[in-house]
Design an enzyme around this catalytic site. Structure first.
Site, PDB file in Angstrom:
ATOM      1  N   TYR A  19      -1.244   8.500   1.775  1.00  0.00           N
ATOM      2  CA  TYR A  19      -2.003   7.766   2.287  1.00  0.00           C
ATOM      3  C   TYR A  19      -1.936   7.602   3.607  1.00  0.00           C
ATOM      4  CZ  TYR A  19      -1.596   5.852  -2.679  1.00  0.00           C
ATOM      5  OH  TYR A  19      -2.761   5.244  -4.060  1.00  0.00           O
ATOM      6  N   GLY A  34      11.064   4.330 -11.623  1.00  0.00           N
ATOM      7  CA  GLY A  34       9.214   3.364 -12.038  1.00  0.00           C
ATOM      8  C   GLY A  34       9.511   3.357 -13.497  1.00  0.00           C
TER       9      GLY A  34
END
Length: 375
Positions: free
Chosen positions: A187, A326
């Protein structure tokens, strides 16, 4: 519901208390930030998200999924944001629910940079250089070819730094204990770090010192806004997701860590960490405060049967302070209890349910059966 196993595993440091900034954590297991696309179209968190996170409040720390600090930083449909008062109100419902369940929570701040599309944000994406994402990108009209982003001007860099700081203040107003600056996974901040996506010749490009400057500026502005003990930084050395090619990984991260080592941040969060990797050891030696390590587990592919516990314990032995997981938290709301008593883990169902919206694959993973005291 699933019953616990008879054979309780050996004691582990995973279940010992720890500190992050000003927070005392009951254990060293961190729920990693995972985009789930359950927000409203305008980025306002919905009540379903409060239920989801409250279910997982036994984690030592929850790092909530990426929220955008401004409109142009939006990546995909139905991801949350944190730049309007309505976003603050929506997130307040989430943090209230987590706190009522005994949890602690940071919010990840993420600007997509070139990982964005006008179909989603209504705006042309901004990036360090006009180099398009090499893949298609999911939008409200399905997968579309990526567009060439517009190179950020110096004024836009300054305003984006300010937007991160303002978003951090809003996150604290929304009840979060702190924020995580996302400089990983391809990102915007990672795009500035990487040589292949940052072709700038000004103070924010060229040398490693120039390419780390944007991340350093953002982190310092956020720390000034809310206090460094409420700020973490996430990095992903060598990760190539979203078309990233760093080019000089072994130089970037020692420089970045060195530039921020005296900043008093709550933590550094290293993605896909490997305990035997030389760079991980360099980072650990250079970073003076809490280090969160996210184990490198097989992906794509099935989740390990232990959810990553063994790799997490290896990382603790190598110097990590906390371990983020996660998929294991996604499929197991009561992951801490399951790992501590040696119960089997729920397998992760169809991975596409991560992003489809609604309760299926989100709120409906079972928890362990509670023993009947009268039995």
């Amino acid at each position: 519901m699933t019953s616990t196993l008879a054979n309780t595993p050996e004691p582990s440091r995973l279940f010992e208390p720890a500190r992050v900034g000003g927070l005392l954590l009951p254990n060293r297991l961190v729920m990693a930030p995972m985009t789930r696309t359950r927000a409203a179209a305008d980025g306002v968190p919905q009540p379903i998200m409060a239920t989801y996170y409250a279910q997982r409040a036994s984690a030592g720390l929850i790092i909530a999924e990426a929220a955008t600090p401004n409109a142009v930083g939006r990546t995909y449909p139905n991801i949350p944001a944190i730049h309007e008062d309505a976003h603050v109100a929506g997130w307040r419902g989430v943090t209230d629910a987590v706190r009522a369940a005994g949890g602690r929570m940071f919010l990840q701040l993420q600007h997509g940079g070139r990982v964005g599309h006008p179909d989603t944000s209504g705006l042309t994406p901004l990036a360090p250089s006009p180099i398009a994402l090499p893949d298609t990108i999911f939008t409200s009209r399905g997968h579309q070819p990526a567009v060439v982003p517009r190179e950020m001007t110096a004024a836009e860099i300054d305003s984006t730094v300010n937007d991160f700081a303002a978003a951090a203040r809003k996150a604290i107003d929304a009840g979060f204990d702190g924020v995580e600056v996302h400089s990983a996974n391809g990102y915007l901040l990672h795009q500035f770090l990487a040589r292949a996506t940052n072709r700038r010749t000004d103070a924010y490009g060229g040398s490693v010192e120039g390419r780390i400057r944007f991340t350093v500026d953002v982190v310092r502005a956020v720390a000034d806004a809310v206090g460094p003990d409420r700020v973490g930084l996430r990095v992903s050395p060598g990760v190539t997701v979203n078309g990233i090619e760093e080019g000089d990984t072994d130089r970037i991260y020692p420089e970045l860590v060195g530039a921020l080592a005296d900043s008093g941040l709550a933590y550094l969060h290293v993605v896909f960490a490997e305990p035997d990797q030389p760079l991980f050891r360099v980072i650990r030696e250079a970073w003076p405060s809490t280090l969160i390590a996210n184990p490198k587990l097989p992906w794509p592919g099935p989740m390990p049967a232990d959810g990553g516990r063994r790799e997490g314990e290896r990382l603790l032995e190598a110097g990590a302070d906390l371990i983020s997981l996660g998929r294991a938290f996604l499929a197991n709301p009561d992951l801490v209890e399951r790992l501590s008593v040696g119960a089997p883990l729920n397998p992760l169902r169809d991975k596409h349910l991560m992003y489809t919206g609604g309760e299926e694959g989100y709120l409906d993973y079972p928890v362990l059966a509670v023993a009947d005291d009268a039995a």
